[in-house]
Every structure is written in structure tokens, then in C-alpha cells.
Design an enzyme around this catalytic site. Structure first.
Site: not given
Length: 380
Positions: A318-320
Site C-alpha cells: 500500500n506504500y507503492r
């Protein structure tokens, strides 16, 4: 996402949902990557508490859990957004919360913990405390080129039992009863989102973050062992090289350690002490400090390599993090390169995600820089 919390609170004071801390995150995409909040040690991730979903697939069909099948339902709960279809709705399982929860903030400077006694103790016990207690740790650079450590705690219960636990398991923090604030579950959501304590719950509906509008870059790691004093000193030395920098440690353990890593695509489970989030930001597209801050986060990430997970060095989807790799137009290359960054996000679950992607979207309609690649012929 926080509007979901508000809607739950309007119906019940003793139910919640284990998702989210930042107020402006959208619940749809949040769950596709796993989704964590302050209840993760007690109830796991949001993705662990999904019962059903509605999705439009690559053929334009509207599917639910039964019609999409268990493979696709597994993939969308932690396999990252934008790979398998368009999520229209989630059906989630609510979890029980007490009418009273207790929160606290304790901030220490480096000078107040010069020998890292408090910080070292947190690393040893944060994932082993009772599951009802979640203490995250935020490091920030202050104006005088030093670093503060803020311990933010949330306990599912009243402050009396909390004080007993802290005196027994973490007396080094020096928590006093005056530091503890009792409130309802929904008020703790407001508190954890960064709003002032006891702000009206309607602030959860505001589209603006309490932290303002920023351009943000982030990277993540997972710690399997405590970071010793030498590593901490170097981390703090790098932090003060920029004026806007933060590192957030989120404790695991509890339910997170009991759910098998293949239960959903999110594999960061047993053996993880805490997740590390590195972040920095700037306020303008033309901000001249942007390049310096981007360099800082890359330098910090490189420095931390010896102190975090390895083979693979894990990351949270979710933190690309496009520094880990990007897809191109060639499917063969995407599959080969994807195995490198895919293992960081999903470990051994990546291969199953590729097989599901190839089955449900063989033409790769849903794609982006780090979408799950399609398997080339005869390779899977």
C-alpha cells in the site's frame, strides 16, 4: 475510510473495524493492500475481516464472492489494487470494542533516552504486550536538529488495567495516570487520525487531512530483530539531514503472528516485530527541496538494509515504491522483473497472484507500474 468508522459509531458504541489511521485514506483501495490500523494486534488487518465483495472483472461482469470464486476473492484481499478488476463494494465483519478505551502520547527527546533504554525496551516487548495494547512509535525531526520519539498508545479498556500492564511490562516509559485519556472508540479514531483530543467526530467527514496538503514519498521495511544502538545512532544522524522527515514503527505480534502468511496475499505475519515507514513531504510542486528529500529517503532506506528483513527485503504494497521496479510493455520482462519486487510485497504468495491474474485477466486490461503481471506461456 473514516466515514465508515463514523457510520459504525452511529449504530453501535461497542463495534469497530480494524482499518486505518490516516483520515483521508479511501477504504476501497486500503483493503486491497491489506489495510492496518490500531486494532491489528487484536483482530488482524482489514483484509482479514472481509466477508464478501462486489467486483467488475475484465469481461465487464459484476461478481460477488460466490461467482468470482475463492481464488479471486483471496487475491483482492491484499494483492494490491488495480490488477484484478474494479472493486465496487466490500462486506466487512465488525469486531467488538469496549465502551471505554484509553489513549496516551508520551514524547521523549534523544537526550531523555540517551542510552536508548526506553527505545530498546520497546523493541523487545511491543509485539509481546497484551493484544489489547498497541503502542506505535514516531520519530520526527524538530527545529533544533534533534529527533523526538513519540509513543502513542491505545488500550482497549480503562486506564486502571492499562497502568498495571505498563508498570509491569514497560515501566521505562514512565507512563503516569495523568497521561492517560479515557474515551469512546470513535473518539480514539479521531485521536489516532491526528485531530486534537475530543474533536467533534464530524471531522472524520472532512475531506482535508489534519496534516494539510502535501506531496509525500514513502518507503517501508519490516524488522525481524531489534535494532541495536549502533544502528539507531546512524538512523538518527541521517534523519537530521532534512527538516521534514519521519520514521514510524508499528508493532505486530498478537493476531498478526497467528494468521498464516498464505491466508491472504499479505505475508508479513509471524516473526515480524514491527513495520517501518519512512516518510518525507513538501508542500509545493515547485518546491526546490523535493529532490533533497527524495535523496534523503533513498539514503535512509539504503542505510537501514542491514537492520531489516532480507531475502527478500520485504515491503508493504500500500506504500507503492517504484524504486523496487516497474512494469513495461513486454509481458516476458514484466514477469521476470516482477518476481523481484513481487517477492518483496508478497513473498511466496506472488506466484499464486500471477496465476490468478493470468486466469481472470489474460489480456492484462487492469495494469499499472506495479500491477500483478500476466504469466508468459509455459512459464507458470
Amino acid at each position: 475510510m473514516l466515514s465508515l468508522h463514523l457510520q459504525i459509531a452511529q449504530k453501535s458504541k461497542i463495534h469497530g473495524f480494524p482499518a486505518g489511521i490516516v483520515s483521508t485514506v479511501g477504504i476501497g483501495g486500503h483493503i486491497t493492500g491489506g489495510a492496518y490500523g490500531s486494532l491489528l494486534r487484536k483482530f488482524g488487518l482489514a483484509a482479514d475481516n472481509v466477508l464478501d465483495a462486489k467486483i467488475v472483472d475484465a469481461n465487464g461482469k459484476l461478481l460477488n464472492r460466490k461467482s468470482m470464486g475463492e481464488d479471486l476473492f483471496w487475491a483482492i484481499r491484499g494483492g494490491g489494487g488495480g490488477s484484478f478488476g474494479i472493486i465496487l463494494a466490500w462486506k466487512v465483519k465488525l469486531v467488538p470494542v469496549p465502551e471505554t478505551v484509553t489513549v496516551f502520547n508520551i514524547t521523549k527527546t534523544i537526550e531523555e533516552d540517551r542510552g536508548f533504554k526506553i527505545l530498546s525496551k520497546w523493541q523487545r516487548i511491543a509485539d509481546k504486550l497484551v493484544e489489547e495494547l498497541h503502542i506505535r512509535l514516531l520519530f520526527r525531526v524538530t527545529g533544533n536538529k534533534t529527533v523526538t520519539s513519540k509513543y502513542t498508545g491505545q488500550f482497549l479498556g480503562e486506564k486502571g488495567p492499562l497502568m498495571e500492564i505498563m508498570k509491569k511490562d514497560f515501566p521505562e516509559l514512565g507512563l503516569a495516570e495523568v497521561d492517560c485519556v479515557e474515551m469512546g472508540w470513535i473518539d480514539s479514531i479521531v485521536f489516532n487520525s491526528g485531530f486534537p483530543t475530543f474533536s467533534p467526530i464530524e471531522v472524520l467527514l472532512e475531506p482535508v487531512s489534519p496534516f494539510g496538503k502535501n506531496y509525500i514519498i514513502a518507503k517501508t521495511d519490516f524488522a525481524k530483530e531489534p535494532i541495536l544502538a549502533k544502528g539507531l545512532k546512524g538512523m538518527f544522524k541521517i534523519m537530521v539531514e532534512v527538516d521534514v522527515a519521519s520514521i514510524l514503527w508499528t508493532p505486530y505480534g498478537g493476531m498478526m503472528a497467528r494468521i498464516p502468511e498464505s491466508e491472504t496475499p499479505f505475508p508479513h505475519r509471524n516473526g515480524t516485530i514491527f513495520k517501518i515507514h519512512y516518510g518525507t513531504s513538501w508542500t509545493s510542486e515547485n518546491d526546490k527541496s523535493a529532490n533533497k528529500r527524495i535523496k534523503w529517503i533513498r539514503d535512509t532506506y539504503n542505510y537501514m538494509k542491514p537492520y531489516v528483513s532480507s531475502n527478500p527485503r520485504q515491503a508493504y504494497v500500500n506504500y507503492r515504491d517504484l524504486d523496487l521496479g516497474k512494469n513495461k510493455k513486454n509481458s516476458e520482462v514484466n514477469f521476470i522483473n516482477g518476481q523481484k519486487w513481487g517477492a518483496k510485497y508478497f513473498k511466496n504468495n506472488f506466484n499464486r497472484l500471477v496465476k490468478i491474474k493470468t486466469k481472470v485477466d489474460p489480456e492484462n486490461l487492469f495494469r499499472h507500474e506495479q500491477s500483478i503481471p500476466v504469466c508468459p506461456s509455459r512459464r507458470c
